[in-house]
Motif scaffolding. Structure first.
Motif, PDB file in Angstrom:
ATOM      1  N   ALA A 182      -8.591 -15.536  -1.494  1.00 17.57           N
ATOM      2  CA  ALA A 182      -8.360 -14.543  -2.071  1.00 17.57           C
ATOM      3  C   ALA A 182      -9.848 -13.558  -2.225  1.00 17.57           C
ATOM      4  CB  ALA A 182      -7.842 -14.565  -3.218  1.00 17.57           C
ATOM      5  N   GLU A 183      -9.814 -12.607  -1.505  1.00 17.56           N
ATOM      6  CA  GLU A 183     -10.800 -11.383  -1.751  1.00 17.56           C
ATOM      7  C   GLU A 183     -10.735 -10.853  -3.015  1.00 17.56           C
ATOM      8  OE1 GLU A 183     -14.189  -9.503  -1.383  1.00 17.56           O
ATOM      9  OE2 GLU A 183     -13.528 -10.966   0.247  1.00 17.56           O
ATOM     10  N   PRO A 184     -11.852 -11.155  -3.947  1.00 19.39           N
ATOM     11  CA  PRO A 184     -11.717 -10.489  -5.400  1.00 19.39           C
ATOM     12  C   PRO A 184     -11.571  -8.738  -5.382  1.00 19.39           C
ATOM     13  CG  PRO A 184     -13.466 -12.205  -5.228  1.00 19.39           C
ATOM     14  CD  PRO A 184     -13.108 -11.790  -3.802  1.00 19.39           C
ATOM     15  N   ASP A 185     -12.204  -8.451  -4.367  1.00 23.52           N
ATOM     16  CA  ASP A 185     -11.926  -6.858  -4.391  1.00 23.52           C
ATOM     17  C   ASP A 185     -10.813  -6.324  -3.799  1.00 23.52           C
ATOM     18  OD1 ASP A 185     -14.544  -6.585  -4.998  1.00 23.52           O
ATOM     19  OD2 ASP A 185     -15.300  -6.509  -2.879  1.00 23.52           O
ATOM     20  N   TRP A 186      -9.780  -7.109  -3.558  1.00 26.79           N
ATOM     21  CA  TRP A 186      -8.402  -6.717  -3.346  1.00 26.79           C
ATOM     22  C   TRP A 186      -7.793  -5.770  -4.259  1.00 26.79           C
ATOM     23  CZ3 TRP A 186      -6.023 -11.552  -0.625  1.00 26.79           C
ATOM     24  CH2 TRP A 186      -6.474 -11.658   0.686  1.00 26.79           C
ATOM     25  N   TRP A 187      -7.808  -6.534  -5.660  1.00 27.59           N
ATOM     26  CA  TRP A 187      -7.180  -6.018  -6.681  1.00 27.59           C
ATOM     27  C   TRP A 187      -7.761  -4.697  -7.157  1.00 27.59           C
ATOM     28  CZ3 TRP A 187      -7.266 -10.869  -5.106  1.00 27.59           C
ATOM     29  CH2 TRP A 187      -5.954 -11.404  -5.193  1.00 27.59           C
ATOM     30  N   THR A 188      -8.918  -4.342  -6.901  1.00 25.06           N
ATOM     31  CA  THR A 188      -9.387  -3.042  -7.381  1.00 25.06           C
ATOM     32  C   THR A 188      -9.842  -2.012  -6.096  1.00 25.06           C
ATOM     33  OG1 THR A 188     -11.853  -3.904  -7.254  1.00 25.06           O
ATOM     34  CG2 THR A 188     -10.312  -4.051  -9.192  1.00 25.06           C
ATOM     35  N   SER A 189      -9.610  -2.435  -4.920  1.00 23.28           N
ATOM     36  CA  SER A 189      -9.830  -1.585  -3.952  1.00 23.28           C
ATOM     37  C   SER A 189      -9.069  -0.472  -3.709  1.00 23.28           C
ATOM     38  CB  SER A 189      -9.699  -2.334  -2.591  1.00 23.28           C
ATOM     39  OG  SER A 189      -9.884  -1.787  -1.331  1.00 23.28           O
TER      40      SER A 189
ATOM     41  N   ASP B 221      -4.472  -1.354   2.510  1.00 23.44           N
ATOM     42  CA  ASP B 221      -4.099  -2.750   3.013  1.00 23.44           C
ATOM     43  C   ASP B 221      -4.776  -3.886   2.121  1.00 23.44           C
ATOM     44  OD1 ASP B 221      -3.122  -1.740   5.358  1.00 23.44           O
ATOM     45  OD2 ASP B 221      -4.838  -1.670   6.475  1.00 23.44           O
ATOM     46  N   ASP B 222      -5.910  -3.589   1.352  1.00 27.07           N
ATOM     47  CA  ASP B 222      -6.278  -4.439   0.488  1.00 27.07           C
ATOM     48  C   ASP B 222      -5.134  -4.665  -0.728  1.00 27.07           C
ATOM     49  OD1 ASP B 222      -8.546  -4.834   1.959  1.00 27.07           O
ATOM     50  OD2 ASP B 222      -9.903  -3.417   0.682  1.00 27.07           O
ATOM     51  N   ARG B 223      -4.969  -3.442  -1.295  1.00 29.82           N
ATOM     52  CA  ARG B 223      -3.863  -3.271  -2.382  1.00 29.82           C
ATOM     53  C   ARG B 223      -2.719  -4.200  -2.109  1.00 29.82           C
ATOM     54  NH1 ARG B 223      -5.757  -0.402  -6.447  1.00 29.82           N
ATOM     55  NH2 ARG B 223      -3.733   0.227  -7.254  1.00 29.82           N
TER      56      ARG B 223
ATOM     57  N   PHE C 230       2.667 -14.671 -14.142  1.00 28.57           N
ATOM     58  CA  PHE C 230       2.902 -13.419 -13.431  1.00 28.57           C
ATOM     59  C   PHE C 230       3.479 -12.643 -14.695  1.00 28.57           C
ATOM     60  CE2 PHE C 230       5.620 -10.265 -11.639  1.00 28.57           C
ATOM     61  CZ  PHE C 230       5.022 -10.000 -10.611  1.00 28.57           C
ATOM     62  N   GLU C 231       4.361 -13.144 -15.476  1.00 26.45           N
ATOM     63  CA  GLU C 231       4.992 -12.333 -16.587  1.00 26.45           C
ATOM     64  C   GLU C 231       3.786 -12.011 -18.024  1.00 26.45           C
ATOM     65  OE1 GLU C 231       8.187 -14.668 -17.964  1.00 26.45           O
ATOM     66  OE2 GLU C 231       9.210 -14.500 -16.146  1.00 26.45           O
ATOM     67  N   ALA C 232       2.807 -13.044 -17.936  1.00 22.90           N
ATOM     68  CA  ALA C 232       1.995 -12.544 -19.111  1.00 22.90           C
ATOM     69  C   ALA C 232       0.926 -11.766 -18.309  1.00 22.90           C
ATOM     70  CB  ALA C 232       1.191 -14.149 -19.330  1.00 22.90           C
ATOM     71  N   CYS C 233       0.662 -11.838 -17.229  1.00 22.89           N
ATOM     72  CA  CYS C 233      -0.200 -10.574 -16.478  1.00 22.89           C
ATOM     73  C   CYS C 233       0.281  -9.240 -16.503  1.00 22.89           C
ATOM     74  CB  CYS C 233      -0.519 -11.067 -15.107  1.00 22.89           C
ATOM     75  SG  CYS C 233      -1.735 -10.177 -14.238  1.00 22.89           S
TER      76      CYS C 233
ATOM     77  N   GLY D 221      -6.477  -0.458 -16.147  1.00 22.58           N
ATOM     78  CA  GLY D 221      -7.027   0.718 -15.250  1.00 22.58           C
ATOM     79  C   GLY D 221      -6.239   0.919 -14.071  1.00 22.58           C
ATOM     80  N   ASP D 222      -6.856   1.098 -12.747  1.00 22.57           N
ATOM     81  CA  ASP D 222      -5.883   1.290 -11.542  1.00 22.57           C
ATOM     82  C   ASP D 222      -5.915  -0.019 -10.654  1.00 22.57           C
ATOM     83  OD1 ASP D 222      -8.364   1.471 -10.563  1.00 22.57           O
ATOM     84  OD2 ASP D 222      -8.277   3.173  -9.273  1.00 22.57           O
ATOM     85  N   ALA D 223      -6.214  -1.257 -11.323  1.00 25.65           N
ATOM     86  CA  ALA D 223      -6.155  -2.213 -10.530  1.00 25.65           C
ATOM     87  C   ALA D 223      -4.790  -2.823 -10.423  1.00 25.65           C
ATOM     88  CB  ALA D 223      -7.046  -3.324 -11.122  1.00 25.65           C
ATOM     89  N   ILE D 224      -4.549  -3.398  -9.361  1.00 25.23           N
ATOM     90  CA  ILE D 224      -3.306  -4.521  -9.172  1.00 25.23           C
ATOM     91  C   ILE D 224      -3.269  -5.503 -10.099  1.00 25.23           C
ATOM     92  CG2 ILE D 224      -2.050  -5.730  -7.645  1.00 25.23           C
ATOM     93  CD1 ILE D 224      -2.279  -2.949  -6.720  1.00 25.23           C
ATOM     94  N   TRP D 225      -2.100  -5.407 -11.001  1.00 23.35           N
ATOM     95  CA  TRP D 225      -1.751  -6.807 -12.138  1.00 23.35           C
ATOM     96  C   TRP D 225      -0.410  -7.043 -11.790  1.00 23.35           C
ATOM     97  CZ3 TRP D 225      -5.456  -8.902 -15.338  1.00 23.35           C
ATOM     98  CH2 TRP D 225      -6.265  -8.474 -15.718  1.00 23.35           C
ATOM     99  N   ALA D 226      -0.040  -8.159 -11.647  1.00 20.55           N
ATOM    100  CA  ALA D 226       1.057  -8.506 -11.353  1.00 20.55           C
ATOM    101  C   ALA D 226       1.903  -7.939 -10.480  1.00 20.55           C
ATOM    102  CB  ALA D 226       1.958  -8.756 -12.993  1.00 20.55           C
ATOM    103  N   ALA D 227       1.182  -7.648  -9.159  1.00 22.40           N
ATOM    104  CA  ALA D 227       1.737  -6.947  -8.014  1.00 22.40           C
ATOM    105  C   ALA D 227       2.112  -5.414  -8.555  1.00 22.40           C
ATOM    106  CB  ALA D 227       2.952  -7.765  -7.473  1.00 22.40           C
ATOM    107  N   THR D 228       1.923  -4.929  -9.519  1.00 26.05           N
ATOM    108  CA  THR D 228       2.051  -3.611  -9.984  1.00 26.05           C
ATOM    109  C   THR D 228       0.931  -2.641 -10.098  1.00 26.05           C
ATOM    110  OG1 THR D 228       1.669  -3.930 -12.275  1.00 26.05           O
ATOM    111  CG2 THR D 228       3.964  -4.420 -11.540  1.00 26.05           C
ATOM    112  N   THR D 229       1.159  -1.336  -9.500  1.00 27.71           N
ATOM    113  CA  THR D 229       0.045  -0.378  -9.579  1.00 27.71           C
ATOM    114  C   THR D 229       0.057   0.441 -10.875  1.00 27.71           C
ATOM    115  OG1 THR D 229       1.649   1.101  -8.632  1.00 27.71           O
ATOM    116  CG2 THR D 229       0.686   0.021  -7.022  1.00 27.71           C
ATOM    117  N   GLU D 230      -0.878   1.307 -11.246  1.00 31.93           N
ATOM    118  CA  GLU D 230      -1.160   1.911 -12.411  1.00 31.93           C
ATOM    119  C   GLU D 230       0.118   2.676 -12.671  1.00 31.93           C
ATOM    120  OE1 GLU D 230      -4.593   4.360 -14.680  1.00 31.93           O
ATOM    121  OE2 GLU D 230      -4.338   4.574 -12.438  1.00 31.93           O
ATOM    122  N   SER D 231       0.578   3.260 -11.623  1.00 30.11           N
ATOM    123  CA  SER D 231       1.873   4.319 -11.536  1.00 30.11           C
ATOM    124  C   SER D 231       2.899   3.529 -11.922  1.00 30.11           C
ATOM    125  CB  SER D 231       1.969   5.184 -10.673  1.00 30.11           C
ATOM    126  OG  SER D 231       2.334   4.387  -9.259  1.00 30.11           O
TER     127      SER D 231
END
Length: 93
Positions: free
Chosen positions: A22-29, A33-35, A50-53, A65-75
């Protein structure tokens, strides 16, 4: 009464976001494609983690922030917070 906030998820190292490939930058890119890769990785996570995240990211929007958490976007998390606020039962006074 203060709302209860979810604790930061406990990771044991087996999560897809912690995998060696896993590329650590994927979650904040900002790259779509990274996201997308981050979201796919999240979907392989054990359900409890996943649920805790997701709970942590919903309860801590500034930190998530705008990172990916539990496969979700900020919006998406913002929409979930609004949905939870509308459907949450009122606490007795």
């Amino acid at each position: 009464m203060k709302p209860r906030l979810a604790a930061f998820p406990r990771f044991d190292g087996s999560e897809p976001c912690r995998a060696s490939d896993a590329e650590p930058d994927w979650w904040t890119s900002s790259d779509t494609d990274d996201r997308a890769a981050a979201q796919l990785a999240c979907r392989r996570c054990p359900s409890a983690t996943f649920e805790a995240c997701l709970a942590w990211a919903i309860d801590h929007p500034t930190d998530a922030g705008d990172a990916i958490w539990a496969a979700t976007t900020e919006s998406r998390r913002a929409r979930l917070r609004r949905e939870f606020a509308i459907t949450a039962p009122k606490e007795p006074k």
